[in-house]
Design a protein around this motif. Structure first.
Motif, mmCIF file in Angstrom:
data_model
loop_
_atom_site.group_PDB
_atom_site.id
_atom_site.type_symbol
_atom_site.label_atom_id
_atom_site.label_comp_id
_atom_site.label_asym_id
_atom_site.label_seq_id
_atom_site.Cartn_x
_atom_site.Cartn_y
_atom_site.Cartn_z
ATOM 1 N N LYS A 51 51.981 32.161 53.096
ATOM 2 C CA LYS A 51 53.321 32.253 52.503
ATOM 3 C C LYS A 51 53.317 31.996 50.988
ATOM 4 O O LYS A 51 54.239 31.364 50.452
ATOM 5 N N THR A 52 52.271 32.451 50.338
ATOM 6 C CA THR A 52 52.163 32.280 48.882
ATOM 7 C C THR A 52 52.476 33.554 48.118
ATOM 8 O O THR A 52 52.430 33.558 46.888
ATOM 9 N N GLY A 53 52.785 34.628 48.821
ATOM 10 C CA GLY A 53 53.090 35.881 48.164
ATOM 11 C C GLY A 53 51.852 36.711 47.884
ATOM 12 O O GLY A 53 50.727 36.350 48.230
ATOM 13 N N ILE A 54 52.081 37.847 47.258
ATOM 14 C CA ILE A 54 51.001 38.750 46.851
ATOM 15 C C ILE A 54 50.555 38.331 45.453
ATOM 16 O O ILE A 54 51.351 38.359 44.504
ATOM 17 N N ILE A 55 49.301 37.940 45.326
ATOM 18 C CA ILE A 55 48.822 37.324 44.081
ATOM 19 C C ILE A 55 47.716 38.166 43.451
ATOM 20 O O ILE A 55 46.756 38.563 44.121
ATOM 21 N N ALA A 56 47.868 38.429 42.173
ATOM 22 C CA ALA A 56 46.848 39.135 41.406
ATOM 23 C C ALA A 56 46.146 38.158 40.477
ATOM 24 O O ALA A 56 46.787 37.325 39.830
ATOM 25 N N VAL A 57 44.828 38.258 40.430
ATOM 26 C CA VAL A 57 44.016 37.495 39.473
ATOM 27 C C VAL A 57 43.266 38.502 38.614
ATOM 28 O O VAL A 57 42.461 39.286 39.129
ATOM 29 N N PHE A 58 43.562 38.481 37.330
ATOM 30 C CA PHE A 58 42.936 39.426 36.414
ATOM 31 C C PHE A 58 41.615 38.873 35.881
ATOM 32 O O PHE A 58 41.360 37.661 35.928
ATOM 33 N N ASP A 59 40.791 39.760 35.363
ATOM 34 C CA ASP A 59 39.468 39.365 34.883
ATOM 35 C C ASP A 59 39.530 38.349 33.747
ATOM 36 O O ASP A 59 38.578 37.588 33.539
ATOM 37 N N ASP A 60 40.630 38.315 33.018
ATOM 38 C CA ASP A 60 40.743 37.362 31.908
ATOM 39 C C ASP A 60 41.250 35.992 32.373
ATOM 40 O O ASP A 60 41.491 35.098 31.556
ATOM 41 N N GLY A 61 41.411 35.834 33.710
ATOM 42 C CA GLY A 61 41.843 34.554 34.257
ATOM 43 C C GLY A 61 43.340 34.421 34.478
ATOM 44 O O GLY A 61 43.782 33.462 35.116
ATOM 45 N N THR A 62 44.124 35.336 33.954
ATOM 46 C CA THR A 62 45.569 35.272 34.163
ATOM 47 C C THR A 62 45.922 35.693 35.583
ATOM 48 O O THR A 62 45.182 36.433 36.229
ATOM 49 N N THR A 63 47.058 35.198 36.052
ATOM 50 C CA THR A 63 47.506 35.515 37.401
ATOM 51 C C THR A 63 48.941 36.024 37.373
ATOM 52 O O THR A 63 49.696 35.777 36.425
#
Length: 276
Positions: free
Chosen positions: A137-149
């Motif tokens: 239940k944390t949602g759809i999460i993206a982690v980018f190569d630069d560390g941002t989410t």
């Protein structure tokens, strides 16, 4: 964000859905559940990939569409199909699709495990990875190569949104938004199901099955394939087909498989006017 190029090129997508269904599930309706064809020959192809978990197969194709109302078309599909319930079609599958965009998509789903494990997916791109686990239940999460989410939220937070879209689209005087899912958007999923329609379905031997009584009165049999849960979880973690597992625990399942490789998509009209 995918269409805007923020993630770069798609690489590997995978989804796992373990949703056990007892016999009452396959007895529902007017007799179409688990059927391949109706009495008059009309294709039904009811299965875990074309009903209960169909959204999760289609979503991998939808998010890679070249525009919001299109889905990515597979070039070919590998398939492993299993059946433990007394139905015509399969109740467990592992599908691996090669897509026109160059990515591959792995779909793992079953109705034949004791444990209910809600959907999870991982979408790997050139510049980031998108993950989702319904249980968390944390949602759809993206982690980018630069560390941002970036958190895209819970896809179940507003389940009536699609209904409002449809109502608004029906009122052409006020409709001012592009419809995100049309008949054309569903074509790649439909063709994938058609491509595997004639793949041999392996009937799981009794030696690899168990029956668990479900329901309030414990009178609804659930047919379980022994070891399937662990094997499918391993497929998801390793990004592979059942037949590609090399551990001793999955040997009994591997021995009964009849994998189908590089099945082409059936030909069909992709003229937009044909779907209006």
């Amino acid at each position: 964000d995918i269409l805007d190029g923020k993630f770069g090129k798609p690489k590997h997508l995978k989804t796992r859905v373990l949703w056990p269904r007892a016999q009452s599930y396959f007895r529902r309706g007017s007799g179409w559940a688990g059927k391949r064809y109706a009495a008059d020959g009309t294709p039904i192809f009811d299965s875990v990939a074309n009903n209960a978990a169909a959204h999760y197969l289609h979503n991998m194709l939808f998010v890679l569409g070249e525009r919001i109302d299109r889905a990515a078309m597979p070039v070919s599909v590998d398939a492993e199909l299993l059946r433990v319930n007394p139905i015509e079609n399969f109740d467990s599958c592992v599908l691996r699709m090669k897509l026109e965009c160059g990515a591959d998509a792995l779909f793992i789903a079953t109705h034949s495990t004791r444990e209910n494990i809600n959907p999870v997916f991982t979408y790997e791109f050139e510049h980031g990875t998108v993950t989702y686990a319904q249980e968390e239940k944390t949602g759809i999460i993206a982690v980018f190569d630069d560390g941002t989410t970036k958190n895209y939220g819970d896809p179940f937070a507003d389940q009536m949104n699609k209904v409002r879209y449809a109502i608004r689209a029906a009122d052409q005087d006020v409709y001012d938004r592009e419809l995100p899912c049309t008949a054309m958007t569903a074509v790649p999923h439909a063709r994938t199901i058609a491509a595997i329609a004639d793949v041999p379905i392996v009937d799981v031997p009794e030696s690899l099955t168990e029956t668990v009584m479900m329901g309030a009165e414990k009178n609804d049999p659930l047919r379980v394939v022994v070891g399937l849960k662990d094997a499918l979880c391993a497929c998801y973690e390793r990004g592979c087909m059942l037949s590609e597992l090399d551990d001793d625990e999955s040997a009994a399942l591997r021995d009964i498989l009849v994998p189908a490789k590089d099945l082409p998509m059936p030909a069909g009209d992709m003229d937009e006017d044909a779907y209006h």
